[in-house]
Structure formats: structure tokens, C-alpha cells
Scaffold this motif. Structure first.
Motif, PDB file in Angstrom:
ATOM      1  N   TYR A  48      -8.094  -0.762 113.493  1.00 55.00           N
ATOM      2  CA  TYR A  48      -7.256  -0.249 112.410  1.00 55.00           C
ATOM      3  C   TYR A  48      -6.454  -1.396 111.796  1.00 55.00           C
ATOM      4  N   ASP A  49      -7.190  -2.437 111.430  1.00 59.78           N
ATOM      5  CA  ASP A  49      -6.521  -3.572 110.793  1.00 59.78           C
ATOM      6  C   ASP A  49      -6.353  -3.292 109.298  1.00 59.78           C
ATOM      7  N   LEU A  50      -5.906  -4.279 108.548  1.00 59.11           N
ATOM      8  CA  LEU A  50      -5.611  -4.052 107.134  1.00 59.11           C
ATOM      9  C   LEU A  50      -6.867  -3.737 106.328  1.00 59.11           C
ATOM     10  N   GLN A  51      -7.998  -4.299 106.719  1.00 58.18           N
ATOM     11  CA  GLN A  51      -9.237  -3.986 106.015  1.00 58.18           C
ATOM     12  C   GLN A  51      -9.627  -2.527 106.211  1.00 58.18           C
ATOM     13  N   VAL A  52      -9.444  -2.018 107.427  1.00 58.56           N
ATOM     14  CA  VAL A  52      -9.751  -0.610 107.693  1.00 58.56           C
ATOM     15  C   VAL A  52      -8.796   0.292 106.915  1.00 58.56           C
ATOM     16  N   LEU A  53      -7.517  -0.066 106.879  1.00 56.79           N
ATOM     17  CA  LEU A  53      -6.557   0.718 106.113  1.00 56.79           C
ATOM     18  C   LEU A  53      -6.950   0.745 104.638  1.00 56.79           C
ATOM     19  N   ARG A  54      -7.398  -0.385 104.121  1.00 50.09           N
ATOM     20  CA  ARG A  54      -7.844  -0.425 102.723  1.00 50.09           C
ATOM     21  C   ARG A  54      -9.041   0.500 102.503  1.00 50.09           C
ATOM     22  N   ARG A  55      -9.996   0.469 103.431  1.00 46.57           N
ATOM     23  CA  ARG A  55     -11.157   1.364 103.330  1.00 46.57           C
ATOM     24  C   ARG A  55     -10.730   2.824 103.332  1.00 46.57           C
ATOM     25  N   LEU A  56      -9.770   3.142 104.184  1.00 50.29           N
ATOM     26  CA  LEU A  56      -9.286   4.518 104.276  1.00 50.29           C
ATOM     27  C   LEU A  56      -8.692   4.962 102.939  1.00 50.29           C
ATOM     28  N   ILE A  57      -7.825   4.155 102.378  1.00 44.35           N
ATOM     29  CA  ILE A  57      -7.194   4.511 101.107  1.00 44.35           C
ATOM     30  C   ILE A  57      -8.243   4.676 100.014  1.00 44.35           C
ATOM     31  N   GLU A  58      -9.188   3.763  99.961  1.00 44.99           N
ATOM     32  CA  GLU A  58     -10.230   3.841  98.937  1.00 44.99           C
ATOM     33  C   GLU A  58     -11.119   5.061  99.135  1.00 44.99           C
ATOM     34  N   ALA A  59     -11.321   5.485 100.387  1.00 46.02           N
ATOM     35  CA  ALA A  59     -12.132   6.670 100.654  1.00 46.02           C
ATOM     36  C   ALA A  59     -11.404   7.941 100.214  1.00 46.02           C
ATOM     37  N   VAL A  60     -10.102   7.983 100.397  1.00 40.04           N
ATOM     38  CA  VAL A  60      -9.329   9.155  99.969  1.00 40.04           C
ATOM     39  C   VAL A  60      -9.282   9.250  98.446  1.00 40.04           C
ATOM     40  N   ALA A 152     -10.949   3.110 119.086  1.00 41.31           N
ATOM     41  CA  ALA A 152     -12.209   2.546 118.593  1.00 41.31           C
ATOM     42  C   ALA A 152     -12.358   2.737 117.091  1.00 41.31           C
ATOM     43  N   SER A 153     -11.472   3.489 116.476  1.00 42.89           N
ATOM     44  CA  SER A 153     -11.579   3.777 115.049  1.00 42.89           C
ATOM     45  C   SER A 153     -10.232   4.250 114.529  1.00 42.89           C
ATOM     46  N   ALA A 154     -10.116   4.326 113.195  1.00 41.90           N
ATOM     47  CA  ALA A 154      -8.897   4.891 112.606  1.00 41.90           C
ATOM     48  C   ALA A 154      -8.743   6.353 112.983  1.00 41.90           C
ATOM     49  N   ALA A 155      -9.870   7.052 113.187  1.00 41.24           N
ATOM     50  CA  ALA A 155      -9.798   8.453 113.613  1.00 41.24           C
ATOM     51  C   ALA A 155      -9.060   8.583 114.935  1.00 41.24           C
ATOM     52  N   ASP A 156      -9.280   7.641 115.852  1.00 39.67           N
ATOM     53  CA  ASP A 156      -8.580   7.680 117.139  1.00 39.67           C
ATOM     54  C   ASP A 156      -7.073   7.525 116.963  1.00 39.67           C
ATOM     55  N   ALA A 234      -6.657  17.682 108.123  1.00 38.11           N
ATOM     56  CA  ALA A 234      -6.752  17.243 109.521  1.00 38.11           C
ATOM     57  C   ALA A 234      -7.369  15.849 109.542  1.00 38.11           C
ATOM     58  N   MET A 235      -6.534  14.839 109.723  1.00 37.82           N
ATOM     59  CA  MET A 235      -6.980  13.464 109.495  1.00 37.82           C
ATOM     60  C   MET A 235      -8.044  13.001 110.480  1.00 37.82           C
ATOM     61  N   GLU A 236      -7.905  13.345 111.750  1.00 39.23           N
ATOM     62  CA  GLU A 236      -8.896  12.862 112.717  1.00 39.23           C
ATOM     63  C   GLU A 236     -10.296  13.338 112.334  1.00 39.23           C
ATOM     64  N   ALA A 237     -10.441  14.627 112.067  1.00 39.39           N
ATOM     65  CA  ALA A 237     -11.761  15.176 111.704  1.00 39.39           C
ATOM     66  C   ALA A 237     -12.239  14.576 110.389  1.00 39.39           C
ATOM     67  N   TRP A 238     -11.359  14.434 109.413  1.00 38.40           N
ATOM     68  CA  TRP A 238     -11.735  13.884 108.111  1.00 38.40           C
ATOM     69  C   TRP A 238     -12.243  12.441 108.259  1.00 38.40           C
ATOM     70  N   LEU A 239     -11.522  11.645 109.046  1.00 44.20           N
ATOM     71  CA  LEU A 239     -11.907  10.247 109.244  1.00 44.20           C
ATOM     72  C   LEU A 239     -13.222  10.127 110.015  1.00 44.20           C
ATOM     73  N   ARG A 240     -13.445  11.016 110.953  1.00 37.40           N
ATOM     74  CA  ARG A 240     -14.722  10.964 111.685  1.00 37.40           C
ATOM     75  C   ARG A 240     -15.875  11.299 110.742  1.00 37.40           C
ATOM     76  N   ARG A 241     -15.683  12.285 109.878  1.00 36.36           N
ATOM     77  CA  ARG A 241     -16.737  12.597 108.892  1.00 36.36           C
ATOM     78  C   ARG A 241     -16.983  11.424 107.954  1.00 36.36           C
ATOM     79  N   ALA A 242     -15.898  10.701 107.628  1.00 32.43           N
ATOM     80  CA  ALA A 242     -16.025   9.555 106.714  1.00 32.43           C
ATOM     81  C   ALA A 242     -16.523   8.299 107.422  1.00 32.43           C
ATOM     82  N   GLY A 243     -16.602   8.337 108.742  1.00 29.30           N
ATOM     83  CA  GLY A 243     -17.046   7.175 109.497  1.00 29.30           C
ATOM     84  C   GLY A 243     -16.051   6.046 109.521  1.00 29.30           C
ATOM     85  N   ILE A 244     -14.760   6.380 109.526  1.00 31.93           N
ATOM     86  CA  ILE A 244     -13.703   5.352 109.481  1.00 31.93           C
ATOM     87  C   ILE A 244     -12.901   5.395 110.770  1.00 31.93           C
TER      88      ILE A 244
END
Length: 244
Positions: A48-60, A152-156, A234-244
Motif C-alpha cells: 500500500y505504497d504511494l503508487q498503490v494509493l494512486r491506482r486506487l484513486i484512479e480506479a474510483v 498483501a494488498s490495499a484490500a487487506d 464496502a472497501m475490502e470487497a470493492w478493492l478485491r474485485r478491482a484487484g488492488i
């Protein structure tokens, strides 16, 4: 068809038309995403580094952002140095997209009142129990290192297990430091929730993304559940579906 049947059918058509009109006039229900940030800890958490956070924001693809900064920090783009995600990701994202943003931390004079009160509470605790204060700090640092090793992921990061661990740590810490620490943190997190509600009301039917420190997210969610007026994704489920 009898007159009675005809009248009933006509009334049914009118009722259906009225219901359709009401649905058309009602504001569309948007989505609300509440995302944890780690501040400087992002730099030591590969999952969950800054690159992952950026991916998350862009996915939303948010249409509005609610940020855990003060109105002054948002306006000047100068934040507490530990909030590396703002200079590294969020402010550049705002500049690139023009997405409207709202500050969720208190403005002055409330900011100084709350930070001053909690600062005094921790100072008094350190003077009263210096060994306990050091042990508390060591425990927190160790707990976050252990959580980071398990993610292991932002979902975690956004799992019920993580929220439960953070809540337990906060309750233990506030129990040691004293009632004033709990009072201030609860008021701070209620302020976050209130600013989120205001942003949702200002952007009906849109995707609103709130970024808030991991130690505040669970209480913001609890505030919203208690009020029942905003239902976050529900962020955990949403992030798992998004693969983040």
C-alpha cells in the motif's frame, strides 16, 4: 371492461406515472468511498505504497474528494510533513484533474483547541508514567510493523480485521493516556464524518472519495452507521474485485 375496471386501470396508470415522476425527480444515489491513509508509513508498506494509493484513486474516479487536511492546508497545499501522500499523490491528482476537494479537519480556532488539549494529555501521561509512555510507543510501532507484514494488498488494509486491530489499539492507548485523549479523538472523528456528510449533500448522485488516517476510519464508519444517512461502499470487497 366495466366502468369500474376502466377506472381502476386509469388510476393504476396515474399512480405508475406519479411514481415514475417521483423517481425521476429524486436525486440519484451516489457512491461514497472511505479510504485509509498511512501517512509516512506508506513508504514502508509495499502492498500500500504511494503508487498503490494512486491506482486506487484512479480506479474510483472520484467526482469529489474529502481530505483529512485543514481548509488552510488545502488552500495553501502545505501540510504536516508526515502526510507524504498529499505532496506525492493527492495534490498532483487535484492539479491534473480539477476534481473539487473539501477539507475534513477542523479549521482554526477549533484545530488549535483540540490539538492543544490532546497534546497536554499526552504530555501529562508521559510525565506521570514515562516508562508506560515509552512502552505504549514501542507497542504501537511493533503492531503497525506486524500489520504491514500481514498486508498483501490495499484490500487487506481495509479489512474488518485491520479495522478491529486499529480500534483495539486506539482504545488501549486512550485508556492509558486518559479520558481527554478519547474525548478529543472522538470529537475529531465526528468532525470528519460531518464534513463527509456535507460533501455528499453538495455532490448528490456523485462518487465521493474520502481519504482519512487509518486511526480515524473505523470511527468515521461507526458515526455513519449510527446516523444511517450515508452508506459507504464496502472497501475490502470493492478493492478485491478491482484487484488492488
Amino acid at each position: 371492461m366495466t366502468f369500474t375496471g376502466t377506472r381502476r386501470a386509469a388510476l393504476g396508470l396515474l399512480a405508475g406515472a406519479a411514481a415514475a415522476s417521483a423517481r425521476a425527480q429524486a436525486p440519484a444515489r451516489g457512491e461514497v468511498f472511505i479510504v485509509s491513509t498511512l501517512y509516512a508509513r506508506h513508504q514502508g508498506v509495499p502492498a500500500y505504497d504511494l503508487q498503490v494509493l494512486r491506482r486506487l484513486i484512479e480506479a474510483v474516479r472520484p467526482q469529489a474528494l474529502v481530505l483529512d487536511v485543514t481548509p488552510t492546508e488545502l488552500r495553501t497545499r502545505r501540510v504536516w510533513p508526515g502526510k507524504v501522500e498529499y505532496t506525492g499523490v493527492i495534490f498532483p491528482y487535484l492539479d491534473a484533474t480539477g476534481v473539487p476537494a473539501h477539507a475534513s479537519e477542523p479549521d482554526e480556532p477549533l484545530f488549535a483547541e483540540l490539538t492543544g488539549a490532546v497534546g497536554q494529555a499526552y504530555k501529562a501521561f508521559g510525565e506521570r508514567q514515562p516508562a508506560g509512555a515509552k512502552a505504549l510507543d514501542d507497542m504501537k510501532q511493533g503492531a503497525y510493523r506486524a500489520m504491514a507484514a500481514s498486508w498483501a494488498s490495499a484490500a487487506d488494509v481495509h479489512s474488518d480485521r485491520t479495522d478491529g486491530l486499529v480500534a483495539a489499539l486506539r482504545e488501549f492507548e486512550e485508556g492509558l493516556v486518559g479520558a481527554e485523549a478519547r474525548r478529543v479523538q472522538e470529537q475529531w472523528d465526528r468532525h470528519h464524518a460531518a464534513r463527509l456528510r456535507a460533501a455528499v449533500a453538495a455532490h448528490p448522485g456523485q462518487r465521493v472519495l474520502m481519504l482519512v488516517g487509518i486511526e480515524s476510519r473505523y470511527r468515521v464508519l461507526a458515526e455513519l452507521r449510527a446516523a444511517g444517512d450515508v452508506e459507504p461502499v464496502a472497501m475490502e470487497a470493492w478493492l478485491r474485485r478491482a484487484g488492488i
